[in-house]
Design an enzyme around this catalytic site. Structure first.
Site, short mmCIF file in Angstrom:
data_model
loop_
_atom_site.label_atom_id
_atom_site.label_comp_id
_atom_site.label_asym_id
_atom_site.label_seq_id
_atom_site.Cartn_x
_atom_site.Cartn_y
_atom_site.Cartn_z
N ASP A 165 -1.67 8.85 -7.01
CA ASP A 165 -0.57 9.27 -6.57
C ASP A 165 0.62 8.42 -7.87
O ASP A 165 1.40 9.23 -7.46
CB ASP A 165 -0.02 7.29 -5.44
CG ASP A 165 -0.76 7.54 -4.45
OD1 ASP A 165 -1.05 8.10 -3.94
OD2 ASP A 165 -0.82 6.88 -4.20
N ASN A 196 1.09 -1.31 0.00
CA ASN A 196 -0.13 -0.12 -0.13
C ASN A 196 1.21 1.16 -0.27
O ASN A 196 1.86 1.04 0.70
CB ASN A 196 -1.11 0.35 1.25
CG ASN A 196 -1.86 -0.82 1.32
OD1 ASN A 196 -2.89 -1.34 0.33
ND2 ASN A 196 -2.40 -1.39 2.24
N CYS A 197 0.14 2.39 -0.31
CA CYS A 197 0.60 3.60 -0.56
C CYS A 197 1.65 3.40 0.76
O CYS A 197 0.72 3.48 2.17
CB CYS A 197 0.01 5.24 -0.51
SG CYS A 197 0.49 6.30 -0.98
N PRO A 198 2.80 4.52 0.80
CA PRO A 198 3.45 4.52 0.09
C PRO A 198 5.15 3.71 -1.13
O PRO A 198 5.58 4.49 -1.94
CB PRO A 198 3.96 6.02 0.15
CG PRO A 198 4.72 4.96 2.16
CD PRO A 198 3.50 4.30 2.46
N ASP A 251 -3.61 -1.67 -4.70
CA ASP A 251 -3.46 -0.20 -4.51
C ASP A 251 -4.71 0.48 -5.16
O ASP A 251 -3.52 1.32 -6.25
CB ASP A 251 -2.21 0.32 -4.05
CG ASP A 251 -2.86 1.68 -3.02
OD1 ASP A 251 -3.83 1.85 -2.53
OD2 ASP A 251 -1.43 2.34 -2.52
#
Length: 75
Positions: free
Chosen positions: A46, A13-15, A40
């Site tokens: 993003d 998942n981010c980041p 994600d």
């Protein structure tokens, strides 16, 4: 389209997908293509923001099943 390097960031998942892409791009020559596969859902926006901020070109984005695929050209 000739992909020079591919990253599988599925399950991250981010980041993390962005951080891994940033590291990979730093090791690549100008003009080379990086393909990032992510699961994600937020990675689409993003990577759009990442490309704007870094000057790397976002060549393509696709959703294939549960995968979000991003292709970046190294500046």
């Amino acid at each position: 389209m000739h992909i020079d390097k591919e990253l599988d960031t599925r399950g991250l998942n981010c980041p993390l997908p962005i951080l891994k892409a940033k590291k990979a791009l730093a090791e690549m020559a100008s003009g080379q293509l990086l393909r990032v596969v992510s699961t994600d859902a937020g990675s689409t926006r993003d990577f759009q923001a990442f490309a704007r901020q870094t000057g790397n070109e976002l060549v393509d984005q696709q959703t294939v099943g549960a995968d979000f695929i991003h292709v970046l050209r190294r500046r």
